[in-house]
Design a protein around this motif. Structure first.
Motif, PDB file in Angstrom:
ATOM      1  N   GLY A   1       0.793  -1.215   0.000  1.00 18.13           N
ATOM      2  CA  GLY A   1       0.000   0.000   0.000  1.00 18.13           C
ATOM      3  C   GLY A   1       0.829   1.269   0.000  1.00 18.13           C
ATOM      4  N   GLU A   2       2.136   1.137   0.124  1.00 19.57           N
ATOM      5  CA  GLU A   2       3.044   2.284   0.093  1.00 19.57           C
ATOM      6  C   GLU A   2       3.277   2.698  -1.357  1.00 19.57           C
ATOM      7  OE1 GLU A   2       4.654   3.992   2.644  1.00 19.57           O
ATOM      8  OE2 GLU A   2       3.225   2.913   3.913  1.00 19.57           O
ATOM      9  N   PRO A   3       3.489   3.982  -1.570  1.00 14.34           N
ATOM     10  CA  PRO A   3       3.787   4.411  -2.950  1.00 14.34           C
ATOM     11  C   PRO A   3       5.070   3.752  -3.449  1.00 14.34           C
ATOM     12  CG  PRO A   3       3.448   6.308  -1.513  1.00 14.34           C
ATOM     13  CD  PRO A   3       3.447   5.086  -0.646  1.00 14.34           C
ATOM     14  N   GLY A   4       5.062   3.356  -4.695  1.00 13.28           N
ATOM     15  CA  GLY A   4       6.239   2.743  -5.295  1.00 13.28           C
ATOM     16  C   GLY A   4       7.255   3.797  -5.703  1.00 13.28           C
ATOM     17  N   ARG A   5       8.384   3.347  -6.207  1.00 14.02           N
ATOM     18  CA  ARG A   5       9.432   4.265  -6.650  1.00 14.02           C
ATOM     19  C   ARG A   5       9.245   4.594  -8.127  1.00 14.02           C
ATOM     20  NH1 ARG A   5      14.685   4.522  -3.926  1.00 14.02           N
ATOM     21  NH2 ARG A   5      15.232   5.202  -5.992  1.00 14.02           N
ATOM     22  N   LEU A   6       9.567   5.815  -8.457  1.00 12.76           N
ATOM     23  CA  LEU A   6       9.525   6.221  -9.861  1.00 12.76           C
ATOM     24  C   LEU A   6      10.741   5.669 -10.585  1.00 12.76           C
ATOM     25  CD1 LEU A   6       8.576   9.990  -9.630  1.00 12.76           C
ATOM     26  CD2 LEU A   6       7.153   8.154 -10.478  1.00 12.76           C
ATOM     27  N   ASP A   7      10.541   5.287 -11.813  1.00 14.93           N
ATOM     28  CA  ASP A   7      11.677   4.906 -12.644  1.00 14.93           C
ATOM     29  C   ASP A   7      12.291   6.209 -13.144  1.00 14.93           C
ATOM     30  OD1 ASP A   7      13.548   3.848 -14.303  1.00 14.93           O
ATOM     31  OD2 ASP A   7      12.127   2.753 -15.578  1.00 14.93           O
ATOM     32  N   GLN A   8      13.454   6.546 -12.624  1.00 18.87           N
ATOM     33  CA  GLN A   8      14.072   7.835 -12.939  1.00 18.87           C
ATOM     34  C   GLN A   8      14.393   7.976 -14.416  1.00 18.87           C
ATOM     35  OE1 GLN A   8      17.370   8.409 -10.324  1.00 18.87           O
ATOM     36  NE2 GLN A   8      16.058   9.050  -8.628  1.00 18.87           N
ATOM     37  N   ARG A   9      14.661   6.891 -15.072  1.00 28.71           N
ATOM     38  CA  ARG A   9      14.958   6.977 -16.509  1.00 28.71           C
ATOM     39  C   ARG A   9      13.754   7.481 -17.290  1.00 28.71           C
ATOM     40  NH1 ARG A   9      16.915   1.029 -17.318  1.00 28.71           N
ATOM     41  NH2 ARG A   9      15.086   0.871 -16.012  1.00 28.71           N
TER      42      ARG A   9
END
Length: 103
Positions: free
Chosen positions: A69-77
């Protein structure tokens, strides 16, 4: 008619003051029209617009939620590619606008 009651020294001081003011105005105009300074202002404006576009892109791209339920990480690329495309598009628009004005 000339003001015959004016002191010649006062007239001379007025002329010198006017000359100095005119010289300051000419220097300011020359500084504003200096190609190097014009380019610097354009670069600053482009950086500001790129920052605005980057903020807008960042607010549009929301990370997916993870299993917990936690926000995921953005793919910085992906984000960098989007920002790069937006900056390139902004630069192209500004470049074309500048070319049209010079004609």
């Amino acid at each position: 008619m000339a003001d015959r009651g004016r002191d010649p020294e006062a007239v001379e001081r007025d002329i010198e003051r006017t000359r100095a003011e005119l010289a300051r105005n000419i220097d300011e105009l020359a500084d504003r029209l200096n190609p190097k300074h014009v380019a610097q202002r354009g670069t600053e404006r482009l950086k500001e617009e790129a920052g605005i576009v980057a903020q807008a892109m960042g607010s549009l791209v929301r990370p997916a939620e993870g299993e917990d339920g936690e926000p995921g990480r953005l793919d910085q690329r992906v984000v960098l590619a989007g920002v790069g495309a937006a900056v390139a598009l902004t630069a192209l628009v500004l470049w074309r606008r500048g070319r049209r004005r010079r004609r």
